[in-house]
Design a protein around this motif. Structure first.
Motif, short mmCIF file in Angstrom:
data_model
loop_
_atom_site.label_atom_id
_atom_site.label_comp_id
_atom_site.label_asym_id
_atom_site.label_seq_id
_atom_site.Cartn_x
_atom_site.Cartn_y
_atom_site.Cartn_z
N TYR A 1 0.80 -1.05 -0.35
CA TYR A 1 0.01 -0.02 -0.38
C TYR A 1 0.91 1.04 -0.16
CZ TYR A 1 -3.41 3.34 1.10
OH TYR A 1 -4.21 4.43 1.65
N THR A 2 2.20 1.56 0.68
CA THR A 2 3.19 2.46 0.69
C THR A 2 3.41 2.53 -0.60
OG1 THR A 2 3.32 2.20 3.14
CG2 THR A 2 4.90 3.42 1.79
N SER A 3 3.81 1.62 -1.46
CA SER A 3 4.43 1.53 -2.37
C SER A 3 3.75 2.93 -3.57
CB SER A 3 4.97 0.10 -3.17
OG SER A 3 3.58 -0.74 -4.00
N PHE A 4 2.04 2.40 -3.39
CA PHE A 4 1.16 3.15 -4.01
C PHE A 4 1.31 4.53 -3.88
CE2 PHE A 4 -0.63 -1.38 -4.31
CZ PHE A 4 -0.49 -1.60 -4.86
N THR A 5 1.97 4.95 -3.07
CA THR A 5 1.90 6.73 -3.14
C THR A 5 2.53 7.17 -4.11
OG1 THR A 5 2.24 6.18 -0.27
CG2 THR A 5 2.06 8.29 -1.55
N GLY A 6 1.61 8.24 -4.53
CA GLY A 6 1.31 8.73 -5.35
C GLY A 6 0.92 8.23 -6.99
N ASN A 7 0.57 7.31 -6.76
CA ASN A 7 -0.20 6.56 -8.09
C ASN A 7 -1.57 7.02 -8.09
OD1 ASN A 7 1.49 3.36 -8.97
ND2 ASN A 7 2.13 5.42 -7.74
N SER A 8 -1.78 6.94 -9.13
CA SER A 8 -4.31 7.60 -9.41
C SER A 8 -4.30 6.71 -9.55
CB SER A 8 -3.81 7.69 -10.60
OG SER A 8 -3.44 6.52 -11.54
N THR A 9 -5.43 6.18 -8.71
CA THR A 9 -6.70 5.24 -8.23
C THR A 9 -6.41 4.31 -9.66
OG1 THR A 9 -7.82 6.66 -6.98
CG2 THR A 9 -9.03 4.24 -7.71
N ARG A 10 -6.73 4.74 -10.74
CA ARG A 10 -6.94 3.72 -11.79
C ARG A 10 -5.47 2.71 -12.04
NH1 ARG A 10 -10.50 4.21 -16.25
NH2 ARG A 10 -10.36 5.97 -15.28
N ASN A 11 -3.93 3.41 -11.55
CA ASN A 11 -2.93 2.44 -12.32
C ASN A 11 -3.04 1.65 -10.68
OD1 ASN A 11 -2.78 4.37 -13.81
ND2 ASN A 11 -0.09 5.27 -13.51
N ILE A 12 -3.10 2.12 -9.79
CA ILE A 12 -3.11 1.60 -8.28
C ILE A 12 -4.09 0.20 -9.18
CG2 ILE A 12 -3.85 0.73 -6.07
CD1 ILE A 12 -3.74 3.74 -5.60
N PHE A 13 -5.53 0.44 -9.26
CA PHE A 13 -6.55 -0.59 -9.49
C PHE A 13 -5.59 -1.53 -11.18
CE2 PHE A 13 -9.78 0.85 -6.84
CZ PHE A 13 -8.93 -0.08 -5.38
N GLN A 14 -5.05 -1.19 -11.61
CA GLN A 14 -4.43 -1.94 -12.70
C GLN A 14 -3.53 -2.90 -12.00
OE1 GLN A 14 -3.51 1.53 -15.47
NE2 GLN A 14 -5.13 1.64 -16.46
N LYS A 15 -3.35 -2.36 -11.35
CA LYS A 15 -1.80 -2.97 -10.61
C LYS A 15 -2.09 -4.22 -9.60
CE LYS A 15 2.05 0.60 -10.88
NZ LYS A 15 2.61 1.50 -9.57
N LEU A 16 -3.09 -3.64 -9.07
CA LEU A 16 -4.07 -5.01 -8.63
C LEU A 16 -4.77 -6.23 -9.04
CD1 LEU A 16 -5.21 -2.65 -5.23
CD2 LEU A 16 -3.35 -4.72 -5.65
#
Length: 224
Positions: free
Chosen positions: A40-55
């Motif tokens: 979760y910490t590594s996602f800091t600064g990412n957009s919601t879209r990019n976070i869910f694309q990765k997840l």
């Protein structure tokens, strides 16, 4: 001489991170995916879209990214509206108003969605101070990719050399530096898990900045 200040929003202007965190982890529980604190910490600064694309790739989630985004946004908005104690970070409102009164251009460049930015700006009446608002949802790659700051700098009234970025995250600082923009690292109590070492200068409170300090921040650093 600095003529434009580019602000991040979450963790710099307002601390919506606890609300985001609540929304994300509630959704992670709904999806039954074991997202760790480090991830979760590594996602800091990412957009919601990019976070869910990765997840979606990591956990092979069946839901479409758009549906995941909308669900997270619903949880966040409900929590945001009910959080009566949400305030601007200490000292930042005074700095914003002072810079604006002295003719410094202010631009927002945040990974947050346009909807979230609008909610924050409307709640705290910030529209009049910023000439442009840039959302990370308009870019295919999130911070630390420099695209959002490169675009923000293109909106400046001055060359990039006369701009600074104020950031509080590892990814945000990397993005600013990759864009070739002088970066002030804001070392707040919410930045404990972030590495701000690549920032050109670091502050611990906004009372360390005022119009004169911002205008001449690069020359003062060179003289030290």
């Amino acid at each position: 001489m600095i003529q434009t200040v580019i602000f991040d929003m979450d963790g710099v202007i307002v601390d919506t991170e606890p609300v985001h965190r609540y929304a994300y982890f509630k959704q992670f529980a709904e999806l039954n995916i074991p997202v760790t604190e480090d991830m979760y910490t590594s996602f800091t600064g990412n957009s919601t879209r990019n976070i869910f694309q990765k997840l979606k790739e990591i956990f092979e989630i069946e839901h479409e990214v758009e549906d995941l985004i909308q669900r997270k946004r619903t949880i966040f908005n409900d929590a945001f509206d009910s959080k009566a104690d949400l305030e601007l970070l200490q000292g930042v409102e005074h700095l914003i108003k002072e810079l604006h009164q002295n003719g410094i251009q202010l631009i927002l460049a945040s990974s947050a969605s346009k909807v979230t930015i609008e909610r924050v700006f409307s709640r705290f009446k910030l529209h009049d101070y910023f000439t442009h608002v840039v959302s990370g949802e308009d870019f295919p790659k999130s911070k630390p990719h420099p695209a959002i700051f490169e675009y923000a700098a293109s909106l400046s009234v001055a060359p990039k050399a006369n701009c600074i970025v104020i950031e509080d995250s590892t990814n945000g600082i990397k993005a600013a530096k990759a864009a070739g923009i002088f970066c002030v690292g804001y070392n707040s109590i919410h930045s404990e898990a972030q590495d701000l070492s690549e920032a050109d200068v670091m502050i611990n409170h906004f009372n360390e900045l005022d119009f004169e300090a911002v205008r001449n921040i690069q020359s003062k650093l060179r003289n030290n």
